[in-house]
Design a protein around this motif. Sequence first.
Motif, PDB file in Angstrom:
ATOM      1  N   SER A  54       1.473  -1.311  -5.229  1.00  0.00           N
ATOM      2  CA  SER A  54       1.181  -2.716  -4.935  1.00  0.00           C
ATOM      3  C   SER A  54       0.832  -3.478  -6.212  1.00  0.00           C
ATOM      4  O   SER A  54       0.414  -4.630  -6.169  1.00  0.00           O
ATOM      5  N   LYS A 102       4.721  -9.216  -1.463  1.00  0.00           N
ATOM      6  CA  LYS A 102       3.293  -9.008  -1.196  1.00  0.00           C
ATOM      7  C   LYS A 102       2.702 -10.267  -0.578  1.00  0.00           C
ATOM      8  O   LYS A 102       3.283 -11.342  -0.663  1.00  0.00           O
ATOM      9  N   LEU A 106      -3.811  -9.614   0.608  1.00  0.00           N
ATOM     10  CA  LEU A 106      -3.811  -8.157   0.839  1.00  0.00           C
ATOM     11  C   LEU A 106      -3.414  -7.464  -0.465  1.00  0.00           C
ATOM     12  O   LEU A 106      -2.265  -7.040  -0.630  1.00  0.00           O
ATOM     13  N   HIS A 108      -3.768  -4.585  -1.888  1.00  0.00           N
ATOM     14  CA  HIS A 108      -3.335  -3.187  -1.962  1.00  0.00           C
ATOM     15  C   HIS A 108      -2.255  -2.859  -0.938  1.00  0.00           C
ATOM     16  O   HIS A 108      -2.021  -1.696  -0.614  1.00  0.00           O
ATOM     17  N   VAL A 109      -1.602  -3.900  -0.425  1.00  0.00           N
ATOM     18  CA  VAL A 109      -0.589  -3.735   0.616  1.00  0.00           C
ATOM     19  C   VAL A 109       0.715  -4.371   0.154  1.00  0.00           C
ATOM     20  O   VAL A 109       0.719  -5.397  -0.518  1.00  0.00           O
ATOM     21  N   VAL A 141       5.735  -1.233   5.817  1.00  0.00           N
ATOM     22  CA  VAL A 141       4.507  -1.709   5.196  1.00  0.00           C
ATOM     23  C   VAL A 141       3.802  -0.505   4.603  1.00  0.00           C
ATOM     24  O   VAL A 141       3.814   0.578   5.191  1.00  0.00           O
ATOM     25  N   TRP A 142       3.218  -0.683   3.402  1.00  0.00           N
ATOM     26  CA  TRP A 142       2.494   0.430   2.788  1.00  0.00           C
ATOM     27  C   TRP A 142       1.138  -0.029   2.273  1.00  0.00           C
ATOM     28  O   TRP A 142       0.894  -1.212   2.044  1.00  0.00           O
ATOM     29  N   TYR A 143       0.271   0.953   2.083  1.00  0.00           N
ATOM     30  CA  TYR A 143      -1.095   0.707   1.608  1.00  0.00           C
ATOM     31  C   TYR A 143      -1.411   1.719   0.528  1.00  0.00           C
ATOM     32  O   TYR A 143      -1.089   2.901   0.653  1.00  0.00           O
ATOM     33  N   THR A 150       0.057   6.670  -1.568  1.00  0.00           N
ATOM     34  CA  THR A 150       0.728   5.719  -0.689  1.00  0.00           C
ATOM     35  C   THR A 150       0.691   6.232   0.744  1.00  0.00           C
ATOM     36  O   THR A 150       1.034   7.384   1.014  1.00  0.00           O
ATOM     37  N   GLY A 152       1.940   4.735   4.738  1.00  0.00           N
ATOM     38  CA  GLY A 152       2.667   3.617   5.313  1.00  0.00           C
ATOM     39  C   GLY A 152       3.365   3.929   6.612  1.00  0.00           C
ATOM     40  O   GLY A 152       3.374   5.069   7.097  1.00  0.00           O
TER      41      GLY A 152
END
Length: 316
Positions: A54, A102, A106, A108-109, A141-143, A150, A152
């Motif tokens: 991110s 992005k 958010l 970190h997403v 979507v990932w975090y 990672t 998601g």
Amino acid sequence: MHPRQPRRTTRRPRRQTCALAMLGAACSMMPLAAAHASGIPFATDRPQTWQFSSDFEGTYDSFGQNIEWNHDSRAFDSHGNQVAGPGTNTFVGLSTFIHYWKVPSLPHVGFNASITVPEIRTQGSQFSASGIGDPLVGGLVWYNPAPATTLGFQAYVQVPIGQDSVSTNTWSFWPSVFYDDWYGHVNVDLLVGGILRGRTLRSGHDDLSPGNTFHLNLRVGYSLSPPDNPFAIPFVGFDYQTSGGTFNQTAFMPVANSASRETAVGIGVLFQFKPNSLPFLHQKMYDQLSIQYQHSVSGRNTTLTNGILVQAWHYW
């Protein structure tokens, strides 16, 4: 359908890993209309398939081309024994375009949306079929709980608009969850998901309800150079799928020996050409190339996986 992005900063987290973009959708989309067709979903995965960062600004894009070749000389029967296969050679190309973005609130997403178009050819002495297959559209979507980690979720819809000879004639939904992390020089990449299929409707044929699929795809790679600047990553892979049987809605009876399962292992290497050093420090473009060999170790009611998978990706 799954990619990654280039890091835009020079900071290097302590336990970390690279910040390179990864492959996009690597779904293995073989002609699912055939009850005995081989092909484990996402068999084209490699290390860092599901590593996303991110740490970027604005948006970026990627394009990938997968090429899969499988020699269908052997098959598993309903008891799991190896028997003679159809003797065909199956070629699948997967062309994927992905857009990443992005949301400022958010940090970190991240998100991406993609479309994958398969090109399919099966050739044998008694049979051949080729054409553009059913496209897959969706996103993920990932975090990043940590810079090197990672987690998601992704979801895709396969739309049955491909050419008749290779179309599944079936709407399907592909949900899955993924995880990627670095442990020193070791990258662990995991995908767990399924394929939920609707009814198969084809003019002049019985209506069918294909069984759903569960799949698991694991890649473990070792970076020969420091993980924050990887070039070559040899890896091993483990893939598994199990699919329920097909029910003939017209005859109102199950199709015999239509449930299948398969376990395959593989080895390969991922090369990454990332200009992250001077004078290219702030350049966003880079490329990736991977090649792997896969072979089935067990299965039931499916041809054996015995083939080569190649991927090339460009990010900009």
